[in-house]
Design a protein around this motif. Structure first.
Motif, PDB file in Angstrom:
ATOM      1  N   ILE A  43       0.843  -1.245   0.075  1.00  0.00           N
ATOM      2  CA  ILE A  43       0.047   0.012  -0.122  1.00  0.00           C
ATOM      3  C   ILE A  43       0.977   1.215  -0.011  1.00  0.00           C
ATOM      4  CG2 ILE A  43      -1.768   1.192   1.203  1.00  0.00           C
ATOM      5  CD1 ILE A  43      -2.395  -1.669   0.155  1.00  0.00           C
ATOM      6  N   ASP A  44       0.843   2.127  -1.251  1.00  0.00           N
ATOM      7  CA  ASP A  44       1.973   3.001  -1.448  1.00  0.00           C
ATOM      8  C   ASP A  44       1.017   4.532  -1.422  1.00  0.00           C
ATOM      9  OD1 ASP A  44       4.068   4.813  -1.909  1.00  0.00           O
ATOM     10  OD2 ASP A  44       4.762   3.168  -3.346  1.00  0.00           O
ATOM     11  N   THR A  45       1.163   5.143  -0.524  1.00  0.00           N
ATOM     12  CA  THR A  45       0.393   6.473  -0.661  1.00  0.00           C
ATOM     13  C   THR A  45       1.330   7.437  -1.432  1.00  0.00           C
ATOM     14  OG1 THR A  45       1.461   7.232   1.654  1.00  0.00           O
ATOM     15  CG2 THR A  45      -0.835   6.216   1.518  1.00  0.00           C
ATOM     16  N   GLY A  46       2.642   7.088  -1.643  1.00  0.00           N
ATOM     17  CA  GLY A  46       3.345   8.007  -2.361  1.00  0.00           C
ATOM     18  C   GLY A  46       3.218   7.924  -3.860  1.00  0.00           C
ATOM     19  N   ALA A  47       2.615   6.563  -4.327  1.00  0.00           N
ATOM     20  CA  ALA A  47       2.520   6.304  -5.721  1.00  0.00           C
ATOM     21  C   ALA A  47       1.039   6.747  -5.975  1.00  0.00           C
ATOM     22  CB  ALA A  47       2.622   4.881  -5.856  1.00  0.00           C
ATOM     23  N   ARG A  96       6.304   7.317 -13.977  1.00  0.00           N
ATOM     24  CA  ARG A  96       7.528   7.378 -13.584  1.00  0.00           C
ATOM     25  C   ARG A  96       7.739   6.716 -12.084  1.00  0.00           C
ATOM     26  NH1 ARG A  96      10.908  12.056 -13.578  1.00  0.00           N
ATOM     27  NH2 ARG A  96       9.037  13.402 -14.203  1.00  0.00           N
ATOM     28  N   ASP A  97       8.705   5.677 -12.443  1.00  0.00           N
ATOM     29  CA  ASP A  97       8.780   4.551 -11.633  1.00  0.00           C
ATOM     30  C   ASP A  97       9.586   4.993 -10.151  1.00  0.00           C
ATOM     31  OD1 ASP A  97      11.602   4.439 -11.848  1.00  0.00           O
ATOM     32  OD2 ASP A  97      11.426   2.651 -13.279  1.00  0.00           O
ATOM     33  N   SER A  98       9.892   4.299  -9.217  1.00  0.00           N
ATOM     34  CA  SER A  98      10.423   4.831  -7.864  1.00  0.00           C
ATOM     35  C   SER A  98      11.578   5.057  -8.062  1.00  0.00           C
ATOM     36  CB  SER A  98      10.356   3.627  -6.776  1.00  0.00           C
ATOM     37  OG  SER A  98      10.882   2.417  -7.375  1.00  0.00           O
ATOM     38  N   GLY A  99      12.553   4.813  -9.007  1.00  0.00           N
ATOM     39  CA  GLY A  99      13.779   5.197  -9.453  1.00  0.00           C
ATOM     40  C   GLY A  99      13.904   6.331 -10.378  1.00  0.00           C
ATOM     41  N   GLY A 100      12.619   6.967 -10.528  1.00  0.00           N
ATOM     42  CA  GLY A 100      12.671   8.240 -11.330  1.00  0.00           C
ATOM     43  C   GLY A 100      12.724   8.051 -12.869  1.00  0.00           C
ATOM     44  N   HIS A 101      12.583   6.802 -13.370  1.00  0.00           N
ATOM     45  CA  HIS A 101      12.770   6.403 -14.765  1.00  0.00           C
ATOM     46  C   HIS A 101      11.252   6.465 -15.138  1.00  0.00           C
ATOM     47  CE1 HIS A 101      16.097   4.402 -13.031  1.00  0.00           C
ATOM     48  NE2 HIS A 101      16.763   5.013 -14.004  1.00  0.00           N
ATOM     49  N   ILE A 121     -10.433  -0.089  -9.895  1.00  0.00           N
ATOM     50  CA  ILE A 121      -9.291   0.755  -9.516  1.00  0.00           C
ATOM     51  C   ILE A 121      -8.689   0.567 -10.803  1.00  0.00           C
ATOM     52  CG2 ILE A 121      -9.097   0.494  -7.197  1.00  0.00           C
ATOM     53  CD1 ILE A 121      -6.853  -1.635  -7.869  1.00  0.00           C
ATOM     54  N   GLU A 122      -7.766   1.797 -11.315  1.00  0.00           N
ATOM     55  CA  GLU A 122      -6.938   1.659 -12.282  1.00  0.00           C
ATOM     56  C   GLU A 122      -5.837   1.191 -12.086  1.00  0.00           C
ATOM     57  OE1 GLU A 122      -6.581   5.506 -14.057  1.00  0.00           O
ATOM     58  OE2 GLU A 122      -8.179   5.438 -15.157  1.00  0.00           O
ATOM     59  N   ILE A 123      -5.130   0.117 -12.918  1.00  0.00           N
ATOM     60  CA  ILE A 123      -3.931  -0.450 -12.702  1.00  0.00           C
ATOM     61  C   ILE A 123      -3.093  -0.460 -13.792  1.00  0.00           C
ATOM     62  CG2 ILE A 123      -2.920  -2.567 -12.110  1.00  0.00           C
ATOM     63  CD1 ILE A 123      -5.199  -3.858 -10.916  1.00  0.00           C
ATOM     64  N   ARG A 134       4.479  -7.870  -6.043  1.00  0.00           N
ATOM     65  CA  ARG A 134       3.998  -8.234  -7.135  1.00  0.00           C
ATOM     66  C   ARG A 134       2.894  -7.071  -7.570  1.00  0.00           C
ATOM     67  NH1 ARG A 134       5.944 -12.886  -9.738  1.00  0.00           N
ATOM     68  NH2 ARG A 134       7.629 -13.313  -8.319  1.00  0.00           N
ATOM     69  N   MET A 135       2.331  -6.293  -6.697  1.00  0.00           N
ATOM     70  CA  MET A 135       1.149  -5.391  -6.958  1.00  0.00           C
ATOM     71  C   MET A 135       1.628  -4.052  -6.037  1.00  0.00           C
ATOM     72  SD  MET A 135      -2.850  -5.741  -6.867  1.00  0.00           S
ATOM     73  CE  MET A 135      -3.679  -3.970  -7.089  1.00  0.00           C
ATOM     74  N   LEU A 136       1.191  -3.117  -6.269  1.00  0.00           N
ATOM     75  CA  LEU A 136       1.309  -1.858  -5.648  1.00  0.00           C
ATOM     76  C   LEU A 136       0.093  -1.108  -5.621  1.00  0.00           C
ATOM     77  CD1 LEU A 136       4.136   0.294  -4.863  1.00  0.00           C
ATOM     78  CD2 LEU A 136       2.923   1.503  -6.543  1.00  0.00           C
ATOM     79  N   VAL A 137      -0.684  -0.779  -4.661  1.00  0.00           N
ATOM     80  CA  VAL A 137      -1.797   0.006  -4.720  1.00  0.00           C
ATOM     81  C   VAL A 137      -1.538   1.391  -4.413  1.00  0.00           C
ATOM     82  CG1 VAL A 137      -4.266   0.223  -3.333  1.00  0.00           C
ATOM     83  CG2 VAL A 137      -3.122  -2.031  -3.824  1.00  0.00           C
ATOM     84  N   GLY A 138      -1.612   2.496  -5.433  1.00  0.00           N
ATOM     85  CA  GLY A 138      -1.634   3.563  -5.084  1.00  0.00           C
ATOM     86  C   GLY A 138      -2.548   4.440  -4.664  1.00  0.00           C
ATOM     87  N   ARG A 139      -2.446   5.774  -4.239  1.00  0.00           N
ATOM     88  CA  ARG A 139      -3.248   6.585  -3.387  1.00  0.00           C
ATOM     89  C   ARG A 139      -4.554   6.959  -4.204  1.00  0.00           C
ATOM     90  NH1 ARG A 139       0.900  10.034  -4.706  1.00  0.00           N
ATOM     91  NH2 ARG A 139       0.329  11.556  -6.077  1.00  0.00           N
ATOM     92  N   THR A 140      -4.718   6.875  -5.752  1.00  0.00           N
ATOM     93  CA  THR A 140      -6.017   7.068  -6.240  1.00  0.00           C
ATOM     94  C   THR A 140      -7.174   5.731  -6.421  1.00  0.00           C
ATOM     95  OG1 THR A 140      -5.087   6.045  -8.470  1.00  0.00           O
ATOM     96  CG2 THR A 140      -5.197   8.562  -8.036  1.00  0.00           C
TER      97      THR A 140
END
Length: 160
Positions: A43-47, A96-101, A121-123, A134-140
């Motif tokens: 669960i990634d509130t930064g994404a 933009r991924d976590s590495g800034g790419h 949700i959009e993925i 394997r999955m990241l849940v973003g704030r939206t």
């Protein structure tokens, strides 16, 4: 909302938890529209947007609609278990991924089930081979959800 206990731990007041679903920084979620019964998600509130690890991604047109077909390894460190999925592409965007790419990704919309709730949700679809989850849940994707960054699996674990 929270108070410090005698040992300095953050304690969640049960009355505050009722204001929104409370989840931890990692949870087991289901993607029933893709046939994925359980997948461990960060669960990634930064994404901003959610992401799903995919491989052998192929996009074709059917009756004027873009359809993404792809494989998912739903369990960490397990490349034997595969779920094959297909879903309409609702968008394509630069992420933009976590590495800034920056990476161009296909976007699908599908229901997610977590904490006895289900909502669309959009993925974005991407290779997350080198990532722990394997999955990241973003704030939206978080509607009326509060995250306790110190807790894990507050919504339960899948059956063995």
């Amino acid at each position: 909302m929270t108070s410090n206990g005698a040992n300095g731990d953050n304690l969640i007041n049960p009355a505050d938890a009722a204001e929104g679903t409370l989840i931890g920084w990692r949870e087991w979620v289901s993607l029933p529209g893709l046939g994925i019964e359980y997948i461990k998600a960060k669960i990634d509130t930064g994404a901003r947007t959610s992401a799903l690890h995919t491989f052998e991604l192929d996009v074709a047109h059917e009756a004027g609609v873009k359809i993404a077909r792809f494989g998912v390894h739903p369990y960490q460190r397990d490349t034997e278990t595969v779920t094959w999925c297909d879903a309409p592409v609702v968008d394509e965007r630069s992420v933009r991924d976590s590495g800034g790419h920056r990476e161009w990704r296909f976007v699908i919309e599908t229901p997610v089930r977590m904490a006895n709730r289900e909502w669309p949700i959009e993925i974005t679809l991407t290779a997350r081979d080198t990532m722990l989850f394997r999955m990241l849940v973003g704030r939206t994707a978080m509607r009326s959800i509060r995250v306790d960054p110190l807790a894990s699996f507050l919504t339960g674990r899948p059956p063995e």
